[in-house]
Design a protein around this motif. Structure first.
Motif, short mmCIF file in Angstrom:
data_model
loop_
_atom_site.label_atom_id
_atom_site.label_comp_id
_atom_site.label_asym_id
_atom_site.label_seq_id
_atom_site.Cartn_x
_atom_site.Cartn_y
_atom_site.Cartn_z
N GLN A 34 0.81 -1.22 0.00
CA GLN A 34 0.00 0.00 0.00
C GLN A 34 0.84 1.28 0.00
O GLN A 34 0.51 2.25 -0.70
CB GLN A 34 -0.98 0.00 1.18
CG GLN A 34 -0.35 -0.05 2.55
CD GLN A 34 -1.40 -0.06 3.66
OE1 GLN A 34 -2.55 0.32 3.44
NE2 GLN A 34 -1.03 -0.50 4.85
N THR A 48 1.37 6.29 -7.17
CA THR A 48 0.15 6.98 -7.59
C THR A 48 0.27 8.49 -7.37
O THR A 48 -0.08 9.29 -8.24
CB THR A 48 -1.07 6.44 -6.81
OG1 THR A 48 -1.17 5.02 -7.02
CG2 THR A 48 -2.36 7.11 -7.28
N ALA A 87 0.91 3.86 -3.08
CA ALA A 87 0.51 5.24 -2.82
C ALA A 87 1.56 6.22 -3.32
O ALA A 87 1.23 7.27 -3.90
CB ALA A 87 0.26 5.44 -1.33
N ASN A 113 -7.90 2.71 -12.04
CA ASN A 113 -8.95 3.11 -11.10
C ASN A 113 -8.55 4.33 -10.28
O ASN A 113 -9.39 5.15 -9.91
CB ASN A 113 -9.29 1.95 -10.16
CG ASN A 113 -9.97 0.80 -10.87
OD1 ASN A 113 -10.65 1.02 -11.88
ND2 ASN A 113 -9.82 -0.41 -10.37
N LYS A 114 -7.25 4.44 -9.98
CA LYS A 114 -6.78 5.54 -9.13
C LYS A 114 -6.68 6.87 -9.87
O LYS A 114 -7.01 7.92 -9.31
CB LYS A 114 -5.41 5.19 -8.53
CG LYS A 114 -5.44 4.03 -7.53
CD LYS A 114 -6.20 4.40 -6.27
CE LYS A 114 -6.15 3.28 -5.25
NZ LYS A 114 -6.91 3.62 -4.01
N TYR A 164 -5.22 -1.37 -11.36
CA TYR A 164 -5.17 -0.62 -10.10
C TYR A 164 -4.95 0.87 -10.38
O TYR A 164 -5.68 1.73 -9.86
CB TYR A 164 -4.05 -1.17 -9.22
CG TYR A 164 -3.82 -0.39 -7.95
CD1 TYR A 164 -4.51 -0.72 -6.78
CD2 TYR A 164 -2.92 0.68 -7.90
CE1 TYR A 164 -4.31 0.02 -5.61
CE2 TYR A 164 -2.72 1.41 -6.75
CZ TYR A 164 -3.41 1.08 -5.60
OH TYR A 164 -3.22 1.80 -4.45
#
Length: 336
Positions: A252, A259, A256, A300-301, A297
């Motif tokens: 995670q 992203t 993060a 979607n972000k 992933y």
């Protein structure tokens, strides 16, 4: 006579990665695809490079040192890095006196000192001339993007030591961002998870093997796998069975960071290029892009199309090949 001699000299392209090095040799193709690892005895006697050295990680006695000479995409140990580059080039069976140009992919955020270290290592390996290209630029060319055209393309190159993000058009980087968070941090995340959540001690090689063989962010039925290590408290070997749905939690912080870096890069994008990025989306390259489900992933972000080419691991090396084959055309994209 001059043209005959010119054909004798060989150009070499190198994707010098923190985790893996790929070498392309003109007229031979890809001759090296090896881990960026070197092993030597006290006194600096080299005993293994690449796969054999990686097999020794965490398993040797005090008389043998096994290291990765690169950290965060650049040479951290100059002597070991030079020896590793020389060894990989030697594997191509090209005499030193026939080596002409060596083109090496480096992170966009590389400093002048770090550039110098890479150039000097290649020169000592036998190169007459050394050129550097940013990894996202090489990756874009390797994928087949027209980097010299007006349309903007966004590349996210996830390697072992760095994630390089760039929007490219007209032969240059419009905006770019490099973070020193990538595949190695995923390995570290697995090691920390095993220690603090499962009370198991595992090594770097074990963590990487777990990532490659089992890690997934894809939705769907969870697949079981085993983590084997030493109990933190009593040192007894033990194994734990988990489902691979756990990796979104394990990774995670890394996810993060990547992203957020993408979002920060998009925030710096000139408004006139927004439509290009919306239409073409993001292209994922590098070994880290092979993480199952990462494209979905990120889609979607960031709410943009995200694609991953079939040759994601070789995009930078393929880019060096294309640049060397069309050197005058691509010369403007190289580092000055």
């Amino acid at each position: 006579m001059f043209h005959f001699l010119k054909r004798l000299f060989v150009d070499i392209g190198v994707d010098l990665g923190t985790a893996n090095t790929v070498v392309y040799v003109g007229h031979k193709g890809y001759v090296v695809n090896e881990p960026s690892v070197i092993a030597y005895r006290k006194g600096k006697e080299i005993i293994a490079v690449g796969h054999p050295a990686k097999e020794m990680l965490g398993k040797t006695h005090k008389g043998i040192t096994v290291i990765r000479p690169l950290a965060d995409g650049v040479i951290a140990d100059f002597v070991a890095g030079e020896e590793m580059i020389k060894s990989f080039i030697k594997q191509s069976n090209i005499p030193r006196f026939l080596i002409n140009r060596i083109l090496i992919g480096v992170p966009t955020g590389v400093t002048s000192v770090e550039k110098r270290a890479v150039v000097e290592s290649a020169e000592l390996a036998g190169a007459r001339k050394v050129f550097l290209v940013s990894e996202p630029m090489a990756a874009a060319i390797g994928v087949g993007v027209n980097v010299l055209g007006s349309n903007a393309n966004m590349i996210v190159d996830i390697g072992g030591g760095t994630t390089d993000i760039a929007v490219i058009n007209y032969g240059g980087l419009v905006v770019d961002n490099t973070i020193r968070v990538a595949g190695d941090e995923m390995n570290e995340s697995i090691i920390r998870f095993a220690k603090y959540e499962l009370n198991l001690r595992i090594g770097e090689s074990t963590a990487e093997r777990i990532k490659i063989e089992n890690a997934s962010l894809a939705n769907g039925e969870s697949r079981p796998f085993l983590i084997k290590g030493l109990d933190v408290h009593d040192g007894i070997p033990r194994q734990v069975e988990l489902g691979n749905h756990v990796f979104e939690e394990v990774f995670q912080d890394v996810l993060a960071s990547i992203t957020n870096a993408i979002m920060m890069t998009l925030d710096k994008l000139p408004p006139e290029l927004a439509s290009d990025v919306i239409d073409r989306g993001i292209i994922l390259t590098g070994g880290g892009a092979l993480l199952d489900g990462l494209d979905a992933y990120l889609r979607n972000k960031v709410n943009l199309p995200v694609s991953r080419p079939s040759n994601a691991l070789f995009c930078v090396a393929e880019g060096t090949r294309k640049i060397l084959e069309n050197f005058e055309m691509y010369k403007p994209v190289l580092f000055s």
